[in-house]
Design an enzyme around this catalytic site. Structure first.
Site, short mmCIF file in Angstrom:
data_model
loop_
_atom_site.label_atom_id
_atom_site.label_comp_id
_atom_site.label_asym_id
_atom_site.label_seq_id
_atom_site.Cartn_x
_atom_site.Cartn_y
_atom_site.Cartn_z
N ASP A 14 90.08 18.37 -64.98
CA ASP A 14 90.39 18.50 -63.98
C ASP A 14 91.58 19.97 -64.07
O ASP A 14 92.31 19.95 -65.22
CB ASP A 14 91.47 17.48 -63.20
CG ASP A 14 91.59 17.51 -61.68
OD1 ASP A 14 91.07 18.54 -61.20
OD2 ASP A 14 92.50 16.73 -61.51
N HIS A 31 86.61 27.81 -62.76
CA HIS A 31 85.60 26.96 -63.29
C HIS A 31 84.89 27.76 -64.52
O HIS A 31 84.42 27.25 -65.34
CB HIS A 31 84.47 26.64 -62.22
CG HIS A 31 85.04 26.02 -60.99
ND1 HIS A 31 85.87 24.76 -61.38
CD2 HIS A 31 85.00 26.09 -59.70
CE1 HIS A 31 86.01 24.17 -60.19
NE2 HIS A 31 85.69 24.99 -59.19
N LEU A 125 76.21 15.33 -82.17
CA LEU A 125 76.74 14.64 -80.93
C LEU A 125 76.10 14.73 -79.77
O LEU A 125 75.23 15.54 -79.39
CB LEU A 125 77.82 15.77 -80.61
CG LEU A 125 78.75 15.65 -79.38
CD1 LEU A 125 79.93 14.52 -79.56
CD2 LEU A 125 79.41 16.94 -78.95
C1 FPP Z 1 88.00 20.17 -61.79
O1 FPP Z 1 88.66 21.19 -61.24
C2 FPP Z 1 86.50 20.88 -62.04
C3 FPP Z 1 85.13 20.62 -61.79
C4 FPP Z 1 85.09 20.17 -60.49
C5 FPP Z 1 84.10 21.50 -62.38
C6 FPP Z 1 84.11 21.52 -63.80
C7 FPP Z 1 82.87 22.16 -64.29
C8 FPP Z 1 82.72 23.12 -65.28
C9 FPP Z 1 84.03 22.96 -66.20
C10 FPP Z 1 81.62 23.45 -65.81
C11 FPP Z 1 80.93 22.80 -66.51
C12 FPP Z 1 79.29 23.06 -66.75
C13 FPP Z 1 78.35 22.50 -67.31
C14 FPP Z 1 76.98 22.93 -67.58
C15 FPP Z 1 78.58 21.09 -67.97
P1 FPP Z 1 89.41 21.31 -59.68
O2 FPP Z 1 88.35 22.30 -59.07
O3 FPP Z 1 89.16 19.76 -59.21
O4 FPP Z 1 90.73 21.74 -60.24
P2 FPP Z 1 91.97 21.61 -59.33
O5 FPP Z 1 92.27 20.18 -59.04
O6 FPP Z 1 93.09 22.32 -59.62
O7 FPP Z 1 91.41 21.87 -57.84
#
Ligand code: FPP
Length: 231
Positions: A14, A31, A125
Site C-alpha cells: 500500500d 505503481h 520461491l
Molecule cells: C496500492 O497502492 C497498490 C496497488 C493497488 C497496486 C500494486 C501493484 C503493483 C506494485 C504492480 C505489481 C505488478 C505485478 C505484475 C505483480 P495505492 O494505490 O492504494 O496507494 P494509496 O493508498 O497511497 O492510494
C-alpha cells in the site's frame, strides 16, 4: 529462543498513490515504482529461502478507482509480466495467480496463464500474485465450487474446504506485512490469515526496501505464536 523464519510471507503493498502525490507525480508513477520494489523484495525472499511470497496487486474493490487508473494498472501487469518473466526464470521463481480471472480482459488472462506455464517447473520461491482477489470472494467461490463438485467428497472439514480455495496446496501465511501505515487486513487472505502475524510499517510501498523487509522478518522471529494454545 527465536521462532524459525517464516515459510510464507504475504504483503499488502500500500501507499503507491501517496508516494507519488508527495512528489506531485501521477499515481500511476507510484505503481511503476512499486514494481521496482517488488523486484527487490522477490529477490530478497528467494535468497532467504522463503517458500512462498504472496502480494496483493489488485483487489476486487479496486474496480471502483477511476477507469484511467484501472486501465494503467492492467497495462502495467501485462508489461511487467512480459519484462520480468526471464528474471523469474533466472531466479528459479514459480509464478502463481490467485483471484477471479473471469472479469479480467483476455490479454491479461493470457499473459497470466503464459507466465504460470513458463515458470511452472521452477523449484525456488513461489510468487503468488493476488489479482482481482478478495478473501470473501475466495471463500464464496470455494463454497460454490464445493456445492457443484461431482464426486461426493467426505465430510467437509477445514482441510477439505481449504482445497477449494485459490490457495490450495499452499501453506497459510505466517506473516502478513502491510506498508503505508494502516492496520487493516482489507479483505486479503481472510481464511488463510487466521493465525498470521501482522506487521505494519509507515513506509510507502515504493520506499519499502530490503532493509525494511529484513526488519519485518526479524520482528516475526520474536513473536510468540501460540495458535490459541498456551505455548
Ligand atoms: C496500492 O497502492 C497498490 C496497488 C493497488 C497496486 C500494486 C501493484 C503493483 C506494485 C504492480 C505489481 C505488478 C505485478 C505484475 C505483480 P495505492 O494505490 O492504494 O496507494 P494509496 O493508498 O497511497 O492510494
Amino acid at each position: 529462543m527465536d521462532a524459525p523464519a517464516p515459510r510464507h510471507v504475504a504483503i499488502i503493498m500500500d501507499g503507491n498513490g501517496r508516494w507519488a502525490r508527495q512528489r506531485l507525480l501521477p499515481r500511476t508513477y507510484g505503481h511503476k515504482k512499486g514494481v521496482e520494489t517488488l523486484r527487490t523484495i522477490v529477490k530478497a525472499a528467494a535468497e532467504k529461502g522463503i517458500d512462498v511470497l504472496t502480494v496483493f496487486a489488485f483487489s476486487t474493490e479496486n474496480w471502483k478507482r477511476p477507469e484511467k487508473e484501472v486501465r494503467a494498472l492492467m497495462h502495467l501487469f501485462v508489461e511487467t509480466l512480459e519484462k520480468e518473466v526471464p528474471e523469474l526464470m533466472d531466479n528459479n521463481v514459480k509464478l502463481r495467480f490467485i483471484g477471479d480471472r473471469a472479469p479480467l480482459s483476455r490479454e491479461v488472462v493470457e499473459k497470466m496463464t503464459q507466465s504460470e506455464a513458463r515458470t511452472k517447473d521452477n523449484e525456488g520461491l513461489t510468487l503468488v500474485v493476488a489479482l482481482n482477489y478478495s478473501g470473501r470472494d475466495d471463500i464464496l467461490r470455494a463454497v460454490k465450487a464445493f456445492k457443484e463438485r461431482k464426486d461426493s467428497s467426505p465430510q467437509l472439514d477445514e482441510e477439505l474446504f481449504a482445497s477449494f480455495l485459490d490457495t490450495r496446496g499452499l501453506p497459510d501465511p505466517d506473516l502478513i506485512i502491510r506498508t503505508g501505515g494502516e492496520y487493516r487486513i482489507s479483505n486479503f487472505l481472510l481464511w488463510q490469515g487466521a493465525y498470521s502475524e501482522f506487521y505494519s510499517t509507515a513506509a510507502y510501498w515504493p520506499d519499502f526496501s530490503r532493509k525494511e523487509f529484513e526488519k519485518a522478518l526479524k520482528e516475526y522471529t520474536r513473536r510468540d505464536r501460540r495458535f490459541g494454545g498456551l505455548g
